[in-house]
Write an enzyme that holds these catalytic residues in place. Structure first.
Site, mmCIF file in Angstrom:
data_model
loop_
_atom_site.group_PDB
_atom_site.id
_atom_site.type_symbol
_atom_site.label_atom_id
_atom_site.label_comp_id
_atom_site.label_asym_id
_atom_site.label_seq_id
_atom_site.Cartn_x
_atom_site.Cartn_y
_atom_site.Cartn_z
ATOM 1 N N ASP B 339 57.180 45.938 -20.229
ATOM 2 C CA ASP B 339 56.773 47.285 -20.622
ATOM 3 C C ASP B 339 57.684 47.820 -21.733
ATOM 4 O O ASP B 339 57.214 48.322 -22.759
ATOM 5 C CB ASP B 339 56.831 48.172 -19.361
ATOM 6 C CG ASP B 339 56.456 49.612 -19.632
ATOM 7 O OD1 ASP B 339 55.979 49.898 -20.756
ATOM 8 O OD2 ASP B 339 56.627 50.442 -18.730
ATOM 9 N N GLU B 366 56.974 28.629 -1.512
ATOM 10 C CA GLU B 366 58.138 28.663 -0.612
ATOM 11 C C GLU B 366 58.034 29.836 0.352
ATOM 12 O O GLU B 366 59.037 30.500 0.646
ATOM 13 C CB GLU B 366 59.422 28.787 -1.421
ATOM 14 C CG GLU B 366 59.660 27.620 -2.353
ATOM 15 C CD GLU B 366 60.133 26.398 -1.604
ATOM 16 O OE1 GLU B 366 60.538 26.537 -0.440
ATOM 17 O OE2 GLU B 366 60.082 25.309 -2.173
ATOM 18 N N HIS B 369 55.731 36.289 -0.226
ATOM 19 C CA HIS B 369 56.536 37.487 0.053
ATOM 20 C C HIS B 369 56.210 38.035 1.455
ATOM 21 O O HIS B 369 57.106 38.322 2.253
ATOM 22 C CB HIS B 369 56.201 38.537 -1.015
ATOM 23 C CG HIS B 369 56.967 39.807 -0.885
ATOM 24 N ND1 HIS B 369 58.245 39.949 -1.363
ATOM 25 C CD2 HIS B 369 56.628 40.986 -0.321
ATOM 26 C CE1 HIS B 369 58.669 41.175 -1.106
ATOM 27 N NE2 HIS B 369 57.710 41.831 -0.467
ATOM 28 N N PHE B 386 51.808 36.293 12.943
ATOM 29 C CA PHE B 386 51.131 35.420 11.983
ATOM 30 C C PHE B 386 49.659 35.276 12.357
ATOM 31 O O PHE B 386 48.810 35.147 11.505
ATOM 32 C CB PHE B 386 51.771 34.030 11.978
ATOM 33 C CG PHE B 386 53.200 34.049 11.541
ATOM 34 C CD1 PHE B 386 53.509 34.094 10.197
ATOM 35 C CD2 PHE B 386 54.231 34.037 12.470
ATOM 36 C CE1 PHE B 386 54.821 34.120 9.791
ATOM 37 C CE2 PHE B 386 55.541 34.060 12.064
ATOM 38 C CZ PHE B 386 55.845 34.106 10.723
HETATM 39 C C1 LIG Z 1 53.057 26.653 -8.926
HETATM 40 C C2 LIG Z 1 53.058 26.284 -7.501
HETATM 41 C C3 LIG Z 1 53.758 25.175 -7.079
HETATM 42 C C4 LIG Z 1 53.744 24.791 -5.734
HETATM 43 N N1 LIG Z 1 54.411 23.664 -5.344
HETATM 44 C C5 LIG Z 1 54.278 23.225 -4.077
HETATM 45 C C6 LIG Z 1 54.866 21.989 -3.662
HETATM 46 O O1 LIG Z 1 55.554 21.348 -4.456
HETATM 47 N N2 LIG Z 1 54.646 21.543 -2.416
HETATM 48 C C7 LIG Z 1 53.902 22.237 -1.531
HETATM 49 O O2 LIG Z 1 53.723 21.761 -0.419
HETATM 50 N N3 LIG Z 1 53.344 23.419 -1.866
HETATM 51 C C8 LIG Z 1 53.510 23.922 -3.115
HETATM 52 N N4 LIG Z 1 52.927 25.109 -3.474
HETATM 53 C C9 LIG Z 1 52.074 25.793 -2.520
HETATM 54 C C10 LIG Z 1 52.685 27.055 -1.941
HETATM 55 O O3 LIG Z 1 53.718 26.745 -1.066
HETATM 56 C C11 LIG Z 1 51.558 27.828 -1.293
HETATM 57 O O4 LIG Z 1 50.732 28.332 -2.337
HETATM 58 C C12 LIG Z 1 52.033 28.949 -0.405
HETATM 59 O O5 LIG Z 1 52.600 28.431 0.760
HETATM 60 C C13 LIG Z 1 50.903 29.934 -0.058
HETATM 61 O O6 LIG Z 1 49.778 29.274 0.358
HETATM 62 P P1 LIG Z 1 48.335 29.619 -0.226
HETATM 63 O O7 LIG Z 1 48.463 29.560 -1.711
HETATM 64 O O8 LIG Z 1 47.393 28.723 0.403
HETATM 65 O O9 LIG Z 1 48.101 31.119 0.162
HETATM 66 P P2 LIG Z 1 47.546 31.665 1.525
HETATM 67 O O10 LIG Z 1 48.310 31.108 2.656
HETATM 68 O O11 LIG Z 1 46.063 31.517 1.562
HETATM 69 O O12 LIG Z 1 47.891 33.184 1.382
HETATM 70 C C14 LIG Z 1 47.093 34.104 0.597
HETATM 71 C C15 LIG Z 1 47.608 35.513 0.834
HETATM 72 O O13 LIG Z 1 47.457 35.835 2.192
HETATM 73 C C16 LIG Z 1 48.657 36.260 2.760
HETATM 74 N N5 LIG Z 1 48.729 35.835 4.157
HETATM 75 C C17 LIG Z 1 48.572 34.598 4.648
HETATM 76 N N6 LIG Z 1 48.737 34.595 5.966
HETATM 77 C C18 LIG Z 1 48.981 35.867 6.335
HETATM 78 C C19 LIG Z 1 49.226 36.511 7.567
HETATM 79 N N7 LIG Z 1 49.260 35.891 8.708
HETATM 80 N N8 LIG Z 1 49.456 37.839 7.566
HETATM 81 C C20 LIG Z 1 49.442 38.536 6.407
HETATM 82 N N9 LIG Z 1 49.223 37.980 5.212
HETATM 83 C C21 LIG Z 1 48.987 36.644 5.181
HETATM 84 C C22 LIG Z 1 49.725 35.634 1.895
HETATM 85 O O14 LIG Z 1 50.932 36.366 1.962
HETATM 86 C C23 LIG Z 1 49.076 35.700 0.540
HETATM 87 O O15 LIG Z 1 49.284 36.957 -0.040
HETATM 88 C C24 LIG Z 1 53.000 25.534 -4.811
HETATM 89 C C25 LIG Z 1 52.325 26.685 -5.235
HETATM 90 C C26 LIG Z 1 52.350 27.061 -6.561
HETATM 91 C C27 LIG Z 1 51.633 28.290 -6.998
#
Ligand SMILES: Cc1cc2nc3c(=O)[nH]c(=O)nc-3n(C[C@H](O)[C@H](O)[C@H](O)COP(=O)(O)OP(=O)(O)OC[C@H]3O[C@@H](n4cnc5c(N)ncnc54)[C@H](O)[C@@H]3O)c2cc1C
Ligand SMILES: Cc1cc2nc3c(=O)[nH]c(=O)nc-3n(C[C@H](O)[C@H](O)[C@H](O)COP(=O)(O)OP(=O)(O)OC[C@H]3O[C@@H](n4cnc5c(N)ncnc54)[C@H](O)[C@@H]3O)c2cc1C
Lengths: 305, 391, 252
Positions: B339, B366, B369, B386
């Protein structure tokens, strides 16, 4: 007071800075002896005003530069305050002579005052030091900082055969690529930086330089980025410290390390497209423009003179 | 000019000489080899291979691991390395996190002696790149329900399933893959070239563009029996890796925030609007002082956590707090810095938009948030939230 | 054979230099670094060591803060470090050279590398003066050095270009900017540096009586402020500037 000047040579000739050394020595008052290593420029030297004796040192040891051998041959002829140029070879000789005489050396003076009050810049121009010597000492003087002596002298010329052991053997001499004047020699310098965009564009600087008899310099960024721009052109902290009457910086931002090498130039002109470039902070005349626009016009205007 | 990182409380004075030397080494690498190339790497969407080589030469991969050719540094030093790398780019830090904490660490902690001797020296030197396969297309925050399965075929294992979002996947020689064997999560080492294994790269990212992200696909993938990690069963395996990586991220995010602060400060001092530098206006100063405040707190948090980590008196929730907080403020700082830069902020001449986009990923991977919120919520209340049975 | 490299810690080239009470205020220096030319000397000293020329010792004479620089040198591979603890700020060239010459003798070094000048004093006296005191051949403006049989081959700058010279030991090389920058340390080196002990001595321990300085420093001052320059917009201003150079400045 006795003063001994170490003549600065350039190839087979006396370097013009030698007259400046004599000019500075003259202002101190005293009997001036001038040493010509290898006999180079002895007759010219004997005409420098104020010099009462020229000692022409001849011998094989002077055929190539070896500060150890040269200083061993010269030290016995050094009396009183010894003055040399602050060129790289001048500094090397001066400190070897000082060490052999057992006296301190103070390098690269820009002013000498009453009672040998010495002024020099330290921390690459970020501070000025003034000092005096309690006994005799060896000093070197920065080129273009002192008035030259005249050339109506008539000194006694003495030739001495010197021998001394040479320990640095030159196997191969590699001449500089261009014929161009070296930046440390020049009274006007035009330097280019990374803003020139391409080493081929230095030809535009060369053209301007040719019009006014200037040397062409460069910033470190230019030297490091482009093989075509040799380190011998670099001005600054890890390049040459220059002291010309006019320094024209083109496409150079003015990093502190660049300023370290050129801020003592008498006049500085900066050409840069960035109005906030720090170089404008030290420039007497700043032109906010690209070099592509400014250089052709600069060349034209200078050619008119 | 070497980077002068914002360090208002001089927290770095608490580092040991050795840690400071490591910092200067990595900072020099980032200044001279990363920053001049990063925008290109992002545009081309590649992780420059020479960075792998230099990281190996510097000896920072697997920083806190001891033996087997690993550096054996403190966790504090590991944090500092992450911070300095991420000051360059989160993609670069991701590479190092995955290599060290997610691929080397499980082999180091749960592997057999043979596995350690075989894999770790070559991974520490950077010769072999590792990746970590936990997330699946349908299981992100909830990896416990993963689908990928291993079957014991007597003289080998057969893997079937797919992993997604795997950092370093397509460039890795070694993949540590988590799969269920008889319903229990186990770690397997899959090598590039194993029959039935492929790792297609995922394209089109707007974030972490200088990092390779891939799918791992297993179709009757045959791997020898000695490739199972003998030392761990269940979610504890992947989670202990994540603890280390998240710890590193809590430091790394500070680096990105420092870079954004630095850029915003310089820019606001030089940008003149309404006759004065924008830095002279109270609204802008408020933003800068807020950044300074948050970065300083994040530094103290990370440093104290590092002391607990080195002393061994930490719990995973400590790490959750630091990962969550520091990435959160770093992302917010990147947004505010963007910004302050006005329109210039969207250009790649300034690092802020790149850091901002990167940190969006860092906030998600990882443990998102909010998942860390839930971890802390469970810690506070003793009630997990969860999941629940919806009628 | 023992190789010595002489290092000096100086204010980083980016650091502001403030003057207070007639001296440069060392306390206000924000960052200290190894003098740039010394870094080239160190890199080539490491290369000599690696080509089998001998052990490498890093020597400094300076206040206690300079130790850090020796530890940094150990991290890139010097074998041992000697720190002659002394405040050199008011010493003359003769005093500092006599200390360094004694330190070199103390280490038994017969090949010495150093920078052509330090970034604080900007003098360039130390190398040649020390060479003279220890009876070594002196090669200045060096940008490259390697072993050549029993001796050494070096590339040095000359007024007309470059020269390849050969010398035998004892010899001293004073470095100009060279092609290869000082290497970056690695973690192994840093861990090793932690274990290496810096030998700390005083000039007296080396048997040197430096006596009184032959140079009395009167004052350090900040350089005079330059009057603000004139700035012109656009290439149209070139004729104006050229006219000013001729009429106001009188330089063309
Ligand atoms: C660039 C990048 C690199 C990555 N590298 C790796 C890697 O090397 N190895 C690996 O294994 N993974 C990797 N990941 C995957 C990453 O760890 C996952 O994306 C992450 O754990 C979230 O999973 P998801 O994207 O399926 O989101 P989801 O689990 O579908 O979550 C979507 C949203 O829902 C929320 N949510 C989910 N459950 C709940 C709940 N119970 N209560 C409230 N809110 C909830 C989450 O906070 C989020 O805002 C990578 C991801 C990215 C973007
Ligand atoms: C220990 C140390 C020693 C150093 N020693 C030296 C040294 O001896 N000498 C030295 O110079 N540097 C030295 N440096 C490097 C120094 O810090 C700077 O990096 C360097 O001076 C920058 O060179 P530059 O001005 O050419 O490039 P930049 O800083 O990249 O500046 C380029 C300039 O060109 C301008 N420009 C671009 N296009 C155009 C155009 N078309 N027309 C007009 N202007 C244009 C830009 O606005 C910019 O201001 C040293 C650094 C260190 C750390």
């Amino acid at each position: 007071m006795n003063i001994t000047i170490i003549a600065e040579t350039s190839g087979n000739q006396l370097h013009s800075v030698t007259s400046q050394l004599a000019g500075a020595a003259g202002s101190l008052g005293g009997t001036i002896t001038l040493l010509c290593p290898g006999g180079v420029g002895e007759s010219e030297a004997s005409k420098i005003s104020g010099v009462s004796k020229v000692v022409s040192l001849k011998g094989d040891c002077f055929s190539s530069f070896d500060s150890g051998a040269w200083s061993a041959a010269m030290t016995p002829h050094c009396e009183g305050v010894v003055i040399a140029s602050s060129s790289p070879t001048g500094r090397e000789l001066a400190s070897q002579i000082a060490s052999k005489l057992g006296v301190p050396v103070v390098q690269d003076l820009t002013e000498i005052g009453q009672d040998l009050k010495m002024t020099r810049s330290i921390y690459s121009g970020k501070a000025i030091e003034t000092s005096t010597a309690s006994g005799s000492c060896v000093i070197t003087l920065r080129q273009n900082s002192f008035e030259s002596a005249g050339s109506d002298g008539n000194a006694e010329l003495i030739t001495v055969d010197s021998t001394s052991e040479v320990s640095v053997a030159v196997k191969e001499a590699m001449a500089k690529a261009g014929e161009r004047l070296d930046v440390s020699e020049a009274d006007i310098i035009i330097s280019g930086g990374r803003g020139m965009g391409d080493p081929a564009n230095f030809s535009h600087l060369n053209e301007v330089a040719d019009v006014i008899g200037a040397a062409v310099g460069a910033s470190r960024a230019a030297v490091d980025s482009w093989d075509e721009i040799p380190h011998s052109m670099q001005v600054g902290q890890t390049g040459k410290t220059v002291n010309p009457s006019l320094y024209i910086a083109v496409g150079i931002s003015g990093a502190i390390q660049h300023l370290a090498g050129m801020r003592s130039s008498k006049y500085i002109v900066a050409i840069n497209k960035d109005p906030d470039a720090p170089i404008f902070g030290v420039a007497d005349y700043g032109i906010v423009a690209t070099w592509e626009e400014a250089l052709p016009s600069l060349k034209e205007e200078l050619a008119k003179l | 000019m070497p980077f002068e990182a914002l360090d208002f409380y001089n927290v770095d004075s608490l580092l040991t000489d050795e840690e400071r030397m490591v910092r200067d080494m990595v900072r020099d690498f980032v200044d001279n080899e990363v920053l001049p190339k990063i925008e290109h790497a992002c545009r081309d969407g590649v992780f420059p291979d020479e960075w792998r080589v230099t990281l190996g030469e510097m000896g920072v991969l697997g920083a806190p691991l001891k033996g087997y050719g690993c550096p054996g540094l403190s966790y504090t030093a590991y944090g500092v390395i992450c911070r300095e790398l991420e000051r360059g780019d989160s993609g670069l830090r991701s590479f190092a996190s995955v290599q060290g904490s997610l691929a080397m660490y499980p082999i180091w902690d749960f592997g057999s002696e043979e596995q350690k001797n075989y894999y770790l020296p070559k991974m520490a030197s950077g010769e072999w790149i590792g990746c970590f396969g936990l997330t699946e297309p349908d299981y992100g925050s909830n990896p416990g329900d993963m689908i990928t399965r291993a079957e014991d075929m007597g003289d080998h294992y057969l893997l079937n399933g797919a992993k997604m979002w795997i950092t370093n996947g397509s460039i890795a020689k070694v993949a540590v893959v988590w799969a269920k064997l008889d319903g229990v999560i186990r770690g397997f080492i899959v090598e590039d070239g194993d029959e039935g294994f492929s790792a297609p790269e995922m394209k089109g990212k707007h974030s972490l563009k200088a990092s390779v992200t891939s799918e791992l696909v297993f179709q009757d993938c045959k791997i020898p029996k000695d490739r199972i990690l003998p030392g761990v069963k269940g979610l504890r395996g992947p989670f202990s890796c994540l603890n280390n990586a998240r710890y590193g991220i809590s430091w790394g995010a500070i680096g990105a925030a420092q870079a954004c602060f630095d850029s915003a400060k310089e820019y606001s001092l030089s940008r003149i609007q309404f006759d004065h530098p924008i830095a002279s206006y109270q609204l802008v100063q408020n933003k800068l002082s807020w950044m300074l405040r948050e970065i300083t707190k994040a530094q103290l948090l990370a440093y104290h956590l590092s002391q607990k980590k080195d002393a061994g008196n930490w719990i995973p929730e400590h790490i959750s707090l630091a990962k969550m907080n520091n990435v959160d403020i770093a992302l917010e700082i990147a947004r505010v810095a963007r910004d302050i830069h006005g329109a210039n902020g969207i250009l790649d001449e300034y690092p802020v938009m790149r850091h901002m986009a990167n940190l969006e990923s860092v906030k998600t991977y990882e443990g998102t948030h909010d998942i860390h919120n839930l971890i802390l919520g469970r810690h506070i209340t003793g009630i997990q939230s969860f999941t629940r049975h919806l009628s | 054979m023992t190789i010595a490299v002489l290092l000096k810690q100086v204010p980083d080239t980016t650091a502001k230099i403030a003057v207070s009470e007639g001296r440069v205020d060392q306390g206000s220096v924000s960052k200290w670094s190894t003098s740039p030319y010394d870094e080239y000397a160190l890199e080539y000293a490491l290369q000599l060591k690696e080509s089998g020329a001998g052990d490498l010792v890093a020597i400094t004479c300076g206040p206690s803060r300079s130790s850090k620089m020796l530890t940094d040198a150990a991290a890139v591979g010097v074998d041992s470090m000697l720190h002659v603890e002394a405040d050199t700020s008011e010493m003359d060239s003769k005093q500092i050279q006599s200390i360094l010459a004694a330190a070199i003798k103390h280490c038994g070094a017969d090949v010495v590398l150093c920078g052509k000048q330090a970034a604080d004093t900007n003098s360039g006296s130390t190398g040649p003066g020390v060479a003279s005191l220890i009876g070594a051949a002196c090669v200045g403006m060096v940008s490259e050095v390697s072993m050549d049989g029993d001796g050494f081959s070096a590339l040095r700058g000359s007024p007309s270009g470059n020269e390849r010279v050969v010398v035998s030991k004892p010899c001293l090389f004073a470095f100009d900017k060279a092609a290869t920058e000082l290497r970056r340390p690695n973690v192994k080196g840093i861990m090793m540096a932690k274990k290496k002990v810096i030998e700390k001595v005083s000039p007296g321990d080396l048997g040197v009586d430096i006596g009184e300085s032959g140079i009395k420093i009167h004052a350090h001052d900040s350089p005079p402020e330059k009057p603000p320059g004139q700035k012109f917009e656009g290439a149209e201003s070139v004729p104006t500037v050229v006219a000013k150079l001729r009429e106001e400045a009188n330089v063309i």
